[in-house]
Write an enzyme that holds these catalytic residues in place. Structure first.
Site, PDB file in Angstrom:
ATOM      1  N   GLU A 183      -5.138   0.391   1.079  1.00  0.00           N
ATOM      2  CA  GLU A 183      -3.745   0.181   0.657  1.00  0.00           C
ATOM      3  C   GLU A 183      -2.934  -0.546   1.729  1.00  0.00           C
ATOM      4  O   GLU A 183      -2.383   0.081   2.634  1.00  0.00           O
ATOM      5  CB  GLU A 183      -3.065   1.528   0.344  1.00  0.00           C
ATOM      6  CG  GLU A 183      -1.620   1.338  -0.118  1.00  0.00           C
ATOM      7  CD  GLU A 183      -0.896   2.642  -0.460  1.00  0.00           C
ATOM      8  OE1 GLU A 183      -1.422   3.727  -0.175  1.00  0.00           O
ATOM      9  OE2 GLU A 183       0.210   2.551  -1.010  1.00  0.00           O
ATOM     10  N   LYS A 225      -5.431  -0.957  -3.347  1.00  0.00           N
ATOM     11  CA  LYS A 225      -4.129  -0.467  -3.824  1.00  0.00           C
ATOM     12  C   LYS A 225      -3.041  -1.352  -3.231  1.00  0.00           C
ATOM     13  O   LYS A 225      -2.552  -1.104  -2.127  1.00  0.00           O
ATOM     14  CB  LYS A 225      -3.942   0.998  -3.402  1.00  0.00           C
ATOM     15  CG  LYS A 225      -2.584   1.582  -3.790  1.00  0.00           C
ATOM     16  CD  LYS A 225      -2.592   3.098  -3.774  1.00  0.00           C
ATOM     17  CE  LYS A 225      -1.202   3.664  -3.967  1.00  0.00           C
ATOM     18  NZ  LYS A 225      -1.189   5.091  -4.253  1.00  0.00           N
TER      19      LYS A 225
HETATM   20  P1  13P Z   1       4.529   5.171  -4.782  1.00  0.00           P
HETATM   21  O1  13P Z   1       3.940   4.844  -6.130  1.00  0.00           O
HETATM   22  O2  13P Z   1       5.668   6.137  -4.835  1.00  0.00           O
HETATM   23  O3  13P Z   1       4.799   3.926  -3.981  1.00  0.00           O
HETATM   24  O4  13P Z   1       3.414   5.971  -3.993  1.00  0.00           O
HETATM   25  C1  13P Z   1       2.109   5.545  -4.047  1.00  0.00           C
HETATM   26  C2  13P Z   1       1.440   5.813  -2.768  1.00  0.00           C
HETATM   27  O5  13P Z   1       0.456   6.499  -2.722  1.00  0.00           O
HETATM   28  C3  13P Z   1       1.992   5.197  -1.553  1.00  0.00           C
HETATM   29  O6  13P Z   1       1.086   5.336  -0.507  1.00  0.00           O
END
Ligand code: 13P
Length: 339
Positions: A183, A225
């Site tokens: 991510e 992600k």
């Molecule tokens: P949000 O969808 O609130 O951005 O959170 C997702 C997430 O796991 C951020 O690390």
């Protein structure tokens, strides 16, 4: 490493009609969410709240492929003594775990952050696997702005060190037979426009995949992600749903190899309906080379948090609110949602 099994899990995480519930708020973040609904952030309130979500039968069995947990939660039991991990497994969803340990200021780069948590990660992954985690998450944070010294951020330094750490984490996960969610989040805070977000995200994704290759991460056994290509929250000109969808798909096709089984977006501060509409619009632009779905935190939980508000008598209402958003996003993950 059994890559066939990693690929099977990654593919299940992005199965059509399903997506991931990010319920891995750190103690600090969940306190902020609870403050907003007037609930004290105690260990038992956090347990009760998450138990409510994981016992939402409709959402969990039909629309949620996996749940990202925080360290505290993975070791917690439901009120009746059942481990919360078992509740998730018995609904058919896959338990996952956030393994980064947050961010620290990046030296020499004013205003920029690096995600930490690699020390002893191999040992921690082993324990999480034994507890039932089959995937993990590590979030890098990249900000767009002028920087505190006016030089403009992000710097290549911040992009580089964060990509390096993401790849180190991903390789350790695969060696521990855990699917890494990679991510790299480009924040939507700020007044930049969608094209600046596109350009920065492109640099971040290119560097991330370069590091993943260098460190021999198997792309077939991971999930990306990312943020969407989207206008900064304070930008005067907000891009349309169609523009966000078109630019995000163009960006991802340019940067993400087809060997990656799945992409699951973060919501990043979008409203829950916007997050659903954007995902849905992207599926109208298919066919796509990878599974494309949601891994939302706020966009799935804002409504149930409000409906629940910490009261036992509101549990059914909280579960209905969660199931509704999960169903809407499940439809969006197939391009079948209608506003
Ligand atoms: P949000 O969808 O609130 O951005 O959170 C997702 C997430 O796991 C951020 O690390």
């Amino acid at each position: 490493m059994n890559l066939t099994e990693l690929n099977r899990i990654a593919t299940a995480m992005v199965a059509p009609g399903k997506g991931i519930l990010a319920a891995d708020e750190s103690s600090g973040t969940i306190k902020k969410r609870f403050d907003a609904i007037g609930v004290e952030s105690t260990e038992s309130n956090r347990r009760d709240y998450r138990e409510m979500l994981f016992r939402s039968r409709e959402a969990m069995s039909q629309y949620i492929s996996g749940v990202i947990l925080y360290d505290e939660t993975i070791w917690q039991d439901a009120k009746d003594g059942t481990p919360l991990v078992k509740l998730i497994e018995s609904s058919g969803a896959i338990p996952g775990i956030k393994v980064d340990e947050g961010t620290q200021a990046l030296p020499m780069c004013p205003g920029e952050l690096v995600t930490v948590g690699l020390d002893k990660l191999a040992e921690r992954l082993k324990k999480y696997y034994e507890r039932g985690a089959r995937f993990a998450k590590w979030r890098a944070v990249i900000d767009i702005g002028s920087g505190t010294d006016g030089r403009g951020i992000p710097s290549m330094t911040a992009i580089g060190v964060n990509a390096h750490a993401l790849a180190r984490y991903a390789a350790l996960c695969q060696a521990a037979q855990i699917v890494p969610i990679v991510e790299p989040e480009v924040l939507m805070d700020g007044d930049h426009d969608i094209d600046r977000c596109y350009e920065v995200t492109q640099r971040v994704l290119n560097k991330t995949f370069q590091e993943l290759r260098v460190q021999r991460v198997a792309l077939e056994g991971m999930v990306l992600k990312p943020n969407m290509a989207i206008s900064g929250k304070k930008c005067a000109k907000q891009a349309s749903v169609e523009d966000v969808a078109e630019k995000t798909i163009r960006l991802l096709k340019a940067c993400v190899p087809a060997a990656v089984p799945g992409i699951a977006f973060l919501s990043g501060g979008q409203s829950d309906e916007e997050a659903t509409a954007h995902l849905n619009a992207m599926h109208k632009l298919g066919p796509l080379p990878w599974g494309l779905t949601f891994s939302y935190g706020r966009a799935l939980q804002a409504a149930p948090q409000k409906a629940w508000s910490g009261k036992a008598e509101n549990v059914a209402a909280g579960q209905r609110a969660f199931s509704h958003r999960a169903r809407m996003n499940g439809l969006a993950s197939k391009g079948e949602w209608q506003s």
